[in-house]
Scaffold this active site. Sequence first.
Site, short mmCIF file in Angstrom:
data_model
loop_
_atom_site.label_atom_id
_atom_site.label_comp_id
_atom_site.label_asym_id
_atom_site.label_seq_id
_atom_site.Cartn_x
_atom_site.Cartn_y
_atom_site.Cartn_z
N LYS A 22 -10.97 3.14 -2.41
CA LYS A 22 -9.78 3.91 -2.82
C LYS A 22 -9.90 5.36 -2.37
O LYS A 22 -8.90 5.98 -1.97
CB LYS A 22 -9.63 3.83 -4.33
CG LYS A 22 -8.43 4.60 -4.91
CD LYS A 22 -7.11 4.14 -4.32
CE LYS A 22 -5.89 4.57 -5.12
NZ LYS A 22 -5.84 5.93 -5.59
N GLU A 46 -4.51 8.66 3.56
CA GLU A 46 -3.17 9.03 3.09
C GLU A 46 -2.91 10.52 3.28
O GLU A 46 -1.83 10.93 3.73
CB GLU A 46 -3.04 8.65 1.62
CG GLU A 46 -1.74 8.97 0.94
CD GLU A 46 -1.81 8.67 -0.53
OE1 GLU A 46 -1.75 9.62 -1.34
OE2 GLU A 46 -1.94 7.48 -0.89
#
Length: 301
Positions: free
Chosen positions: A173, A180
């Site tokens: 993550k 991102e």
Amino acid sequence: MQIILLGLGRMGANMARRWARGGVKVAAFDVSEETRASVAEANITTVETHDAALAAMPTPRIVWMMLPAGEITESTIDALLPRLAKGDLLVDGGNANYKDTLRRAAKANAAGVEYADVGVSGGVWGLQNGYCVMAGASEANYARLQPYLEVLAPSKTEGIVHAGKVGAGHFAKMVHNGIEYGMMQALAEGFALMEAKKDFAMPIDEIAKAWRSGSVVRSWLLDLTADALKKPDDIAAIAPYVSDSGEGRWAVEAMVDLGVPAPVTALALTTRFATQGKGDYAAKLLAQMRAGFGGHAVKKV
């Protein structure tokens, strides 16, 4: 299927709803009475204390935390461990530094409690579209978690992965969020370039719309950007300030620890710092240097 969920924030509340609508019985706790009331629906029982949540399900239990990174998660784990039974599985589904996850897992295991971590992506759209879930767990604990992850995910075979042993879920993550950061920065800079080319009078929102079909840069982030570009007045009203939640910092720290170059992630992170005014002092010094050696004018506040 039944699960205990601690934390009903923006992610946790919708996860509770998605589980409940998938047939999972959820005993949910949050410190806010208002928040607890907001998730009232079939298959969700809200409680006012950790003890009430634990009492709502028979052992061995799965206790899933969706809490802010840092002290809140740490203190909750410390409060839970004396109350959990041997064989219970404690899951951290919130954002956390994987190094903290490894330490917490060792502490839980020493108390006879199983531990797993799950990176969860999907934001506020997860309830409708499903979440991408990245689990760090032993093979046995992943098998226990898998049915619950399959309900959260878009389907039983999509958006779900056993990322590796404990710690791997949060590491995946972290890397996801670092990527991102870079993707968001690239999109923002590209559209800023087109906006600045005034003599072309480019229909930026229409260009974004076109890129959504067939283009190699098509993505959900582009979809969100295209929707935002339809409302230029809304963009104009937004302060040029971008927060960083911690994942980007951890990704850059991992870059240094592992000696693996990740310049795009690092630069995207430092650009966010600049929007927060953390580069102002350096910029003032730069202006003063130019004035010193070249006599360049300095703009006063």
